[in-house]
Write a protein that holds these residues in place. Structure first.
Motif, short mmCIF file in Angstrom:
data_model
loop_
_atom_site.label_atom_id
_atom_site.label_comp_id
_atom_site.label_asym_id
_atom_site.label_seq_id
_atom_site.Cartn_x
_atom_site.Cartn_y
_atom_site.Cartn_z
N GLY A 1 63.39 8.79 29.32
CA GLY A 1 62.81 7.44 29.76
C GLY A 1 63.40 7.06 30.86
N THR B 1 63.38 7.48 34.22
CA THR B 1 62.39 7.42 35.34
C THR B 1 61.53 6.31 35.14
N THR B 2 60.91 6.09 33.95
CA THR B 2 60.07 4.97 33.44
C THR B 2 60.73 3.78 33.53
N LYS C 1 62.15 2.51 37.33
CA LYS C 1 61.07 2.12 38.24
C LYS C 1 60.91 0.64 37.98
N ARG D 1 58.09 15.24 24.29
CA ARG D 1 57.99 14.78 25.31
C ARG D 1 58.23 16.23 26.13
N THR E 1 59.40 -0.80 23.63
CA THR E 1 58.56 -0.64 24.99
C THR E 1 59.41 -0.48 26.16
N PRO E 2 58.79 0.09 27.29
CA PRO E 2 59.86 -0.04 28.43
C PRO E 2 60.13 -1.24 28.86
#
Ligand code: DAT
Length: 168
Positions: free
Chosen positions: A12, A14-15, A18, A96, A136-137
């Motif tokens: 996760g 890159t998620t 950002k 994933r 959650t992100p």
């Protein structure tokens, strides 16, 4: 301030990077992307289907960069001031990476790297480890900001090995 967001591919990075870079007003640098774009590699490894990074070239490219989020599974090796190690259940990582179209061998290598804490073990200096599984992100990013502001350090939050040793 250079913040490294590291961890096994599929965890996760890159998620999270950002969202985090927007919240902090930092530049997001995707290491895999710039290595390809600016030819900061020695060769392409056909077997592993990945570029072999030229660390001299990469470090040179990054030398004047400040207030950046370094996003990549080797970002912890790029002299960061702070390293966030993202962790995730190996079974989720496996799914994933399957979706991403990685071949079996590459999936297994990465799943094993997650089980064996490879990115965590390689991380030096100020390190904060987070288990992202079922979070959650947004929640993960909030936790990272709290950690950075509080200059918190933490290692040893997961133990995949005792459950997934049979995958090694
Ligand atoms: P990485 O950059 O570490 O390779 P990614 O950010 O590309 O990983 O995420 C891989 C996939 O997982 C992508 O489809 C988005 C999803 N994902 C990432 N973080 C998540 C989270 N906290 N909850 C649910 N899905 C997530």
């Amino acid at each position: 301030m250079r913040i490294a967001i590291t961890g096994t591919p599929g965890v996760g990075k890159t998620t999270i990077s950002k969202i985090l870079s927007k919240k902090l007003g930092y530049e997001h640098i995707d290491i895999t992307e710039i290595v390809k774009k600016y030819h900061l590699y020695k060769e392409y490894d056909e077997d592993m289907e990945s570029y072999v990074i030229d660390f001299n070239k990469l470090n040179n490219f990054l030398k004047n960069k400040n207030n950046v989020i370094l996003d990549g599974h080797v970002s912890h090796l790029l002299n960061p001031d702070y390293t966030i190690v993202l962790r995730c259940n190996p079974e989720i990582i496996k799914e994933r990476l399957k979706k991403r179209g990685y071949k079996e061998k590459k999936i297994l290598e990465n799943v094993q790297a997650e089980i064996l804490d490879v990115c965590l073990c390689e991380s030096k200096g100020k390190v904060y480890e987070i288990d992202t599984t079922n979070k959650t992100p947004e929640k993960i990013v909030d936790e990272i900001i709290l950690a950075i502001n509080g200059k918190r350090e933490r290692k040893g939050v997961v133990d995949w090995l005792s459950k997934y040793y049979y995958l090694l």
